[in-house]
Design a protein around this motif. Structure first.
Motif, PDB file in Angstrom:
ATOM      1  N   ARG A 298       0.636  -1.484   0.584  1.00  0.00           N
ATOM      2  CA  ARG A 298       0.168  -0.275  -0.057  1.00  0.00           C
ATOM      3  C   ARG A 298       1.269   1.573   0.174  1.00  0.00           C
ATOM      4  O   ARG A 298       0.801   1.641  -0.761  1.00  0.00           O
ATOM      5  CB  ARG A 298      -0.930   0.357   0.884  1.00  0.00           C
ATOM      6  N   LEU A 299       1.545   1.417   0.716  1.00  0.00           N
ATOM      7  CA  LEU A 299       2.607   2.490   1.336  1.00  0.00           C
ATOM      8  C   LEU A 299       3.573   2.953  -0.148  1.00  0.00           C
ATOM      9  O   LEU A 299       4.267   3.812  -0.389  1.00  0.00           O
ATOM     10  CB  LEU A 299       3.619   2.554   1.727  1.00  0.00           C
ATOM     11  N   LEU A 300       4.352   1.794  -0.953  1.00  0.00           N
ATOM     12  CA  LEU A 300       4.933   1.607  -1.962  1.00  0.00           C
ATOM     13  C   LEU A 300       3.794   2.558  -3.304  1.00  0.00           C
ATOM     14  O   LEU A 300       4.103   3.215  -3.360  1.00  0.00           O
ATOM     15  CB  LEU A 300       5.238   0.039  -2.807  1.00  0.00           C
ATOM     16  N   SER A 301       3.304   1.810  -3.207  1.00  0.00           N
ATOM     17  CA  SER A 301       1.661   2.166  -3.921  1.00  0.00           C
ATOM     18  C   SER A 301       1.765   3.799  -3.987  1.00  0.00           C
ATOM     19  O   SER A 301       1.355   4.842  -5.445  1.00  0.00           O
ATOM     20  CB  SER A 301       0.689   2.032  -4.345  1.00  0.00           C
ATOM     21  N   LYS A 302       1.932   4.700  -3.160  1.00  0.00           N
ATOM     22  CA  LYS A 302       1.814   5.507  -2.466  1.00  0.00           C
ATOM     23  C   LYS A 302       2.998   6.033  -2.746  1.00  0.00           C
ATOM     24  O   LYS A 302       3.115   7.953  -2.892  1.00  0.00           O
ATOM     25  CB  LYS A 302       0.912   6.532  -1.413  1.00  0.00           C
ATOM     26  N   ASN A 303       4.262   5.885  -2.993  1.00  0.00           N
ATOM     27  CA  ASN A 303       5.552   6.552  -2.716  1.00  0.00           C
ATOM     28  C   ASN A 303       6.479   6.465  -3.771  1.00  0.00           C
ATOM     29  O   ASN A 303       7.261   4.599  -3.335  1.00  0.00           O
ATOM     30  CB  ASN A 303       6.419   6.476  -1.450  1.00  0.00           C
ATOM     31  N   CYS A 448      -6.853   0.116  -6.389  1.00  0.00           N
ATOM     32  CA  CYS A 448      -8.147   0.058  -6.926  1.00  0.00           C
ATOM     33  C   CYS A 448      -9.444   0.530  -5.294  1.00  0.00           C
ATOM     34  O   CYS A 448      -9.979   1.074  -6.059  1.00  0.00           O
ATOM     35  CB  CYS A 448      -8.689  -1.294  -7.044  1.00  0.00           C
ATOM     36  N   SER A 449      -8.967   0.263  -4.470  1.00  0.00           N
ATOM     37  CA  SER A 449      -9.837   0.727  -3.648  1.00  0.00           C
ATOM     38  C   SER A 449      -8.971   2.098  -2.897  1.00  0.00           C
ATOM     39  O   SER A 449      -8.573   2.733  -3.772  1.00  0.00           O
ATOM     40  CB  SER A 449      -9.944   0.193  -2.684  1.00  0.00           C
ATOM     41  N   ASP A 450     -10.473   2.457  -1.987  1.00  0.00           N
ATOM     42  CA  ASP A 450      -9.978   3.861  -1.531  1.00  0.00           C
ATOM     43  C   ASP A 450      -8.937   3.460   0.108  1.00  0.00           C
ATOM     44  O   ASP A 450      -8.420   2.645   0.154  1.00  0.00           O
ATOM     45  CB  ASP A 450     -10.909   4.703  -0.731  1.00  0.00           C
ATOM     46  N   ASP A 451      -8.401   4.809   0.391  1.00  0.00           N
ATOM     47  CA  ASP A 451      -7.229   4.454   1.632  1.00  0.00           C
ATOM     48  C   ASP A 451      -6.962   4.329   2.453  1.00  0.00           C
ATOM     49  O   ASP A 451      -6.165   4.336   3.628  1.00  0.00           O
ATOM     50  CB  ASP A 451      -6.429   5.650   1.119  1.00  0.00           C
ATOM     51  N   VAL A 460      -6.932  -3.058   9.449  1.00  0.00           N
ATOM     52  CA  VAL A 460      -7.537  -3.688   8.020  1.00  0.00           C
ATOM     53  C   VAL A 460      -7.441  -3.260   6.639  1.00  0.00           C
ATOM     54  O   VAL A 460      -8.707  -1.843   6.708  1.00  0.00           O
ATOM     55  CB  VAL A 460      -9.428  -4.617   7.783  1.00  0.00           C
ATOM     56  N   PRO A 461      -7.059  -2.840   5.150  1.00  0.00           N
ATOM     57  CA  PRO A 461      -7.204  -1.682   4.577  1.00  0.00           C
ATOM     58  C   PRO A 461      -9.017  -2.060   3.725  1.00  0.00           C
ATOM     59  O   PRO A 461      -9.620  -3.467   3.806  1.00  0.00           O
ATOM     60  CB  PRO A 461      -6.138  -2.300   3.708  1.00  0.00           C
ATOM     61  N   LEU A 467      -5.627  -4.036  -5.859  1.00  0.00           N
ATOM     62  CA  LEU A 467      -4.759  -3.493  -6.168  1.00  0.00           C
ATOM     63  C   LEU A 467      -4.809  -4.128  -7.699  1.00  0.00           C
ATOM     64  O   LEU A 467      -5.144  -5.914  -8.397  1.00  0.00           O
ATOM     65  CB  LEU A 467      -3.055  -4.318  -6.280  1.00  0.00           C
ATOM     66  N   ARG A 468      -4.774  -3.802  -8.744  1.00  0.00           N
ATOM     67  CA  ARG A 468      -4.811  -4.155 -10.483  1.00  0.00           C
ATOM     68  C   ARG A 468      -3.525  -4.261 -10.636  1.00  0.00           C
ATOM     69  O   ARG A 468      -2.575  -3.015 -10.534  1.00  0.00           O
ATOM     70  CB  ARG A 468      -5.579  -2.949 -10.710  1.00  0.00           C
ATOM     71  N   ILE A 469      -3.048  -5.506 -10.908  1.00  0.00           N
ATOM     72  CA  ILE A 469      -1.719  -5.556 -11.506  1.00  0.00           C
ATOM     73  C   ILE A 469      -1.539  -5.977 -12.893  1.00  0.00           C
ATOM     74  O   ILE A 469      -2.442  -6.754 -13.580  1.00  0.00           O
ATOM     75  CB  ILE A 469      -1.873  -6.829 -10.485  1.00  0.00           C
ATOM     76  N   VAL A 470       0.181  -6.024 -12.768  1.00  0.00           N
ATOM     77  CA  VAL A 470       0.500  -6.338 -14.560  1.00  0.00           C
ATOM     78  C   VAL A 470       1.371  -7.292 -14.314  1.00  0.00           C
ATOM     79  O   VAL A 470       2.561  -6.311 -13.546  1.00  0.00           O
ATOM     80  CB  VAL A 470       0.699  -4.854 -14.894  1.00  0.00           C
TER      81      VAL A 470
END
Length: 475
Positions: A298-303, A448-451, A460-461, A467-470
């Motif tokens: 979660r934090l990596l996706s935001k940073n 894909c979800s809120d924060d 619990v997030p 997540l949308r993953i590639v």
């Protein structure tokens, strides 16, 4: 003469009362209200945690009552303390004054002979036995097994998917790692039943201990009984294999504990202690590691800058491997930046909100009396988010942990501290680093979800961190 005796009999209680008041005036109870018996402030705190306002709830108490206050939590009168000195008092205090003792709900569900309940020589004896398996020197040989479990998990649950809910998947991963590596519980038909009962068991650990059919507490107690019955069968199987010499003392944690003997050739750890500590390790290893890995993603996706640095470190390690070659202990030692990211994640979102001790005798603390038998409650976030300790505490900054010596003692406590530090922290470090290695080198993702996230009691997030993953092209 009779008048004199009568006068003395009248005056003695008065003098005793005046003396008691003078003596008690310097030993007053902390401010605050105990509230309704048994319930007290439990519902209010749980409600705050489930709306992610737990830290705010505690800081409001501090603003209202000061650094120490009384309340009732989960059936018992409690004193809340916080700060570095409080953490040191809790984790490194005089064992004749303060003892491990969790809430009655946790104790009833996990048992009364686990490390969270033991003190003195009993704590040392059981902890030393656990550490004989969980110390780094012993865990080195299991890195390859951990690597295999993570690869298998990604192949089953990530490969070919467009979206994933991370937390449920990480719980699945950590549970399988615990079953395979710590308990030697191979894939079998009753593992799914085991998981279901385990999940129901942990839901009521922080609850008001009212044993009524419709309560979380009662459901968790019943699930705990079913889990213990399954584990008793497993322990018995291990005993038979040891007697038949078809198992080695260090092939898993249970056989290790069963094999520990003293100079008189007597078992060091009892069956009950093995059972209750297996329960504890299941809960700690399953929830804390899964939460840590989830919130790191979660934090990596935001940073993005932090994500890029972690990816570079992990790709450098991957480039030095032959295709399909598992990670090694030496590879993990090179993941210094990634582990700093993990520690900063633990600072901002500690899996364990707080914990409890019990006063073994009347204690003078901060100018107030903590009466014998009362609970003592501490909370991780109170120092983790203290701006006098960690400047700009809401900023995600792994650089805080470049120099461990610069972090003040008893201010960063996700694994506890002193002689009470979590014995499984090295195990958690290994599974976290192995999981992050494969996730960041094999996938890109976006939220894909809120924060938002709640605590119940673990973080619990929203939507389990959807997540949308590639997948990345493997070189």
């Amino acid at each position: 003469m009779n008048m004199l005796i009568a006068l003395l009999l009248f005056l003695l209680p008065v003098l005793f009362l005046l003396s008691w008041r003078r003596r008690g005036s310097s030993r007053k109870l902390p401010p605050g209200s105990l509230g309704i018996p048994i319930v007290g402030q439990s519902i209010s705190l749980l409600r705050a945690m489930r709306t992610n306002r737990g830290e705010e709830w505690l800081r409001e108490r501090v603003r209202k009552h000061g650094p120490i206050s009384k309340l009732t939590l989960f059936g018992k009168p409690t004193v809340f303390i916080h700060g570095q000195a409080a953490n040191k008092f809790v984790f490194h205090g005089d064992s004749t004054m303060v003892a491990n003792k969790q809430t009655s709900s946790i104790r009833a569900i996990l048992g009364d002979r686990n490390l969270l309940e033991l003190s003195g020589q009993d704590h040392k004896r059981v902890r030393d036995s656990l550490m004989s398996f969980l110390r780094p020197e012993s865990l080195k040989q299991y890195v390859g097994n951990m690597d295999e479990e993570v690869r298998k998990h990604i192949e089953l649950h990530w490969l070919g998917k467009e979206k994933v809910a991370v937390l449920p998947l990480m719980k699945n991963l950590t549970f399988n790692i615990i079953c395979s590596l710590l308990f030697g519980l191979e894939e079998r038909a009753d593992r799914d039943i085991f998981v279901q009962n385990f999940q129901e068991m942990i839901e009521g650990m922080w609850s008001i201990p009212v044993k009524l059919p419709f309560t979380r507490y009662n459901r968790s107690l019943r699930a705990s009984s079913r889990v213990q019955n399954l584990l008793k069968e497993l322990v018995q199987e291990k005993k038979v294999k040891l007697e038949q010499r078809t198992a080695t003392p260090h092939q898993d944690l249970i056989t290790c504990l069963l094999s520990k003997r003293n100079e008189e050739d007597e078992r060091v750890v009892t069956d009950k202690e093995i059972l209750h500590n297996i329960m504890l390790i299941m809960v700690a290893g399953h929830d804390t590691s899964s939460v840590l890995i989830t919130f790191m993603l979660r934090l990596l996706s935001k940073n993005p800058a932090v994500h890029k640095a972690v990816l570079q470190e992990q790709e450098d390690i991957a480039r030095g491997k032959i295709s399909g070659e598992p990670l090694t202990w030496e590879d993990l030692a090179r993941m210094k930046y990634t582990w700093r990211v993990a520690m900063e994640t633990l600072r901002m979102v500690p899996p364990i909100f707080g914990g409890f001790r019990v006063a073994l005798r009347d204690i003078d603390y901060g100018g107030y009396l903590i009466p014998k038998g009362w609970q003592i409650f501490w909370a991780s976030n109170m120092t983790h988010m203290d701006e006098t300790i960690f400047p700009e505490p809401s900023k995600f900054d792994p650089a805080r942990f470049e120099n461990q010596m610069s972090v003040p003692p008893y201010s960063f406590i996700p694994f506890g501290g002193g002689p009470r530090i979590c014995p499984g922290n090295e195990f958690a470090r290994i599974e976290t680093l192995v999981a992050i290695h494969y996730l960041v080198t094999q996938y890109s993702w976006e939220l894909c979800s809120d924060d938002h996230y709640i605590r119940d009691p673990m973080p619990v997030p929203s939507q389990g961190l959807l997540l949308r993953i590639v997948p990345k092209k493997q070189k």
